[in-house]
Design a protein around this motif. Structure first.
Motif, PDB file in Angstrom:
ATOM      1  N   ASN A 121       3.391  -4.154   3.930  1.00 47.14           N
ATOM      2  CA  ASN A 121       4.589  -4.662   3.273  1.00 47.14           C
ATOM      3  C   ASN A 121       4.312  -4.873   1.781  1.00 47.14           C
ATOM      4  O   ASN A 121       3.214  -5.289   1.408  1.00 47.14           O
ATOM      5  CB  ASN A 121       5.013  -5.983   3.922  1.00 47.14           C
ATOM      6  N   VAL A 122       5.297  -4.589   0.955  1.00 46.75           N
ATOM      7  CA  VAL A 122       5.103  -4.728  -0.495  1.00 46.75           C
ATOM      8  C   VAL A 122       4.772  -6.167  -0.891  1.00 46.75           C
ATOM      9  O   VAL A 122       4.170  -6.395  -1.954  1.00 46.75           O
ATOM     10  CB  VAL A 122       6.347  -4.253  -1.276  1.00 46.75           C
ATOM     11  N   ASP A 123       5.134  -7.116  -0.041  1.00 47.09           N
ATOM     12  CA  ASP A 123       4.852  -8.521  -0.358  1.00 47.09           C
ATOM     13  C   ASP A 123       3.396  -8.900  -0.110  1.00 47.09           C
ATOM     14  O   ASP A 123       2.958  -9.981  -0.544  1.00 47.09           O
ATOM     15  CB  ASP A 123       5.747  -9.450   0.482  1.00 47.09           C
ATOM     16  N   ASN A 124       2.652  -8.038   0.578  1.00 45.75           N
ATOM     17  CA  ASN A 124       1.241  -8.322   0.849  1.00 45.75           C
ATOM     18  C   ASN A 124       0.403  -7.970  -0.383  1.00 45.75           C
ATOM     19  O   ASN A 124      -0.220  -6.909  -0.459  1.00 45.75           O
ATOM     20  CB  ASN A 124       0.752  -7.536   2.070  1.00 45.75           C
ATOM     21  N   THR A 125       0.385  -8.865  -1.326  1.00 45.46           N
ATOM     22  CA  THR A 125      -0.321  -8.609  -2.593  1.00 45.46           C
ATOM     23  C   THR A 125      -1.839  -8.591  -2.421  1.00 45.46           C
ATOM     24  O   THR A 125      -2.558  -8.087  -3.291  1.00 45.46           O
ATOM     25  CB  THR A 125       0.058  -9.663  -3.648  1.00 45.46           C
ATOM     26  N   LYS A 190       7.152  -7.884   8.800  1.00 49.22           N
ATOM     27  CA  LYS A 190       5.926  -8.681   8.677  1.00 49.22           C
ATOM     28  C   LYS A 190       5.393  -9.168  10.031  1.00 49.22           C
ATOM     29  O   LYS A 190       4.790 -10.237  10.125  1.00 49.22           O
ATOM     30  CB  LYS A 190       6.152  -9.869   7.735  1.00 49.22           C
ATOM     31  N   ASP A 193       0.240  -6.915   9.683  1.00 53.74           N
ATOM     32  CA  ASP A 193      -0.150  -6.889   8.271  1.00 53.74           C
ATOM     33  C   ASP A 193      -0.217  -5.467   7.724  1.00 53.74           C
ATOM     34  O   ASP A 193       0.106  -5.243   6.550  1.00 53.74           O
ATOM     35  CB  ASP A 193      -1.503  -7.578   8.099  1.00 53.74           C
ATOM     36  N   LYS A 215      10.484  -1.743   1.274  1.00 53.96           N
ATOM     37  CA  LYS A 215       9.593  -2.856   1.598  1.00 53.96           C
ATOM     38  C   LYS A 215       8.198  -2.390   2.032  1.00 53.96           C
ATOM     39  O   LYS A 215       7.369  -3.188   2.446  1.00 53.96           O
ATOM     40  CB  LYS A 215      10.211  -3.709   2.702  1.00 53.96           C
TER      41      LYS A 215
END
Length: 333
Positions: A121-125, A190, A193, A215
């Motif tokens: 996911n793009v939010d998993n920095t 999400k 991971d 996403k």
């Protein structure tokens, strides 16, 4: 008279057997592996299968299953006569289900094959590269592919986990197996991971879920994988094989301008251009990958003595060398 009757009876029986042996198939179940939902697959495949039925005169029934094994077993027990597989599932069909590769798909954009992916996911920095998912601290959840998938399972097993001496079951908090579309949705929502996928399925996902695609980010790409094969059962009668081969080799190439355009549009729905002929030799690189996977498993097996490991590895190396020799001698397509 008995001397005359016996040869006549024998000739009649032989004639009957010959007729039965060459009786043409009137109906075919066409297996379609479960890369995503049946609803999506029907949408992509129906125009193509309608043309296949029309041009061969053979009734075509699409055959779906909940996993790849269902199509392989369907072919094994004669419930599926022709199927679209990935390379690994095609190898299983050839080895266990009397299958034979006769055609190969061609990428619509002209790529010589496709690529396996790891995505998150793009939010998993904190997940941006392959190294980030190889920490093995049991903190991450992993969406693996169908065990009979080339890009979703075999290729990552060799090039990611085997190459780094990692066993996903010991590395991650949870490991689940699902088809490509399900894995992508799990990443979007999400629920995992990171997960496996491939470039072909990502193209389909872009059509069916354009907003969700935004996403997802790619964190690893494999070496090139050969394009997907089409497989028939070896015991399919020759006249039917001839019809099928003729259709696959001319579809999108021959006919009126409108017929060729329609065929190309139907192939484009499958992300393909016109097919090219192929054979079981297409599977040699995949057999080498499967052997490499087995070798990695032996090396990591703590229950085996070093002597047993050496013996097994020597045997596998010999098999690998055989296929490497065949690859150098026999055209893969």
């Amino acid at each position: 008279m008995r001397w005359i009757a016996r040869p006549l009876a024998t000739m009649a029986a032989a004639a009957f057997m010959a007729t039965a042996a060459y009786a043409e198939t009137t109906e075919i179940n066409f297996g379609i592996i479960s890369t995503e939902s049946t609803q999506n697959l029907k949408q992509y495949w129906t125009p193509f299968l309608t043309d296949l039925e029309k041009q061969t005169g053979v009734k075509i029934n699409p055959f779906f299953a909940s996993d790849y094994a269902g199509i392989i077993e369907g072919m094994r027990f004669g419930k599926v006569q022709v199927a679209w597989y990935g390379n690994k599932s095609a190898m299983e069909a050839v080895d266990r289900a009397d299958g034979e590769v006769f055609a190969q798909s061609v990428d619509v954009e002209g790529n010589p094959g496709y690529w396996s992916l790891l995505v998150t996911n793009v939010d998993n920095t904190n997940i941006n590269t392959l190294d980030d998912v190889l920490k093995c601290d049991k903190s991450m959840s992993f969406g693996n592919g169908d065990p009979n998938s080339t890009s979703g399972f075999l290729v990552p097993s060799v090039f990611v986990f085997g190459a780094h001496n990692v066993d996903p079951k010991n590395c991650y908090k949870t490991v689940t197996n699902a088809n490509h579309e399900t894995n992508l949705m799990a990443v979007v929502n999400k629920q995992v991971d990171f997960a496996t996928n491939n470039t072909e399925n990502m193209r389909n996902f872009a059509k069916s879920h354009p907003e969700e695609l935004k996403k997802i980010k790619e964190i690893w790409r494999s070496p090139l994988i050969p394009s997907d094969p089409i497989v028939w059962r070896k015991d399919l009668d020759q006249p039917t094989k001839d019809k099928l081969l003729s259709f696959f080799m001319t579809y999108g190439r021959q006919g009126s301008v409108d017929e060729v355009k329609t065929a190309r549009d139907n192939l484009k729905k499958l992300n393909w251009a016109p097919f090219k002929p192929s054979s079981d030799a297409q599977l040699y690189p995949i057999r080498i990958l499967e052997i490499s996977k087995a070798m990695n498993k032996v090396k990591a097996d703590e229950q085996l003595s070093q002597a047993d490991k050496d013996a097994k590895l020597k045997e596998l190396e010999a098999k690998k060398a055989e296929f490497q020799k065949l690859m150098a001698e026999v055209p893969q397509t």
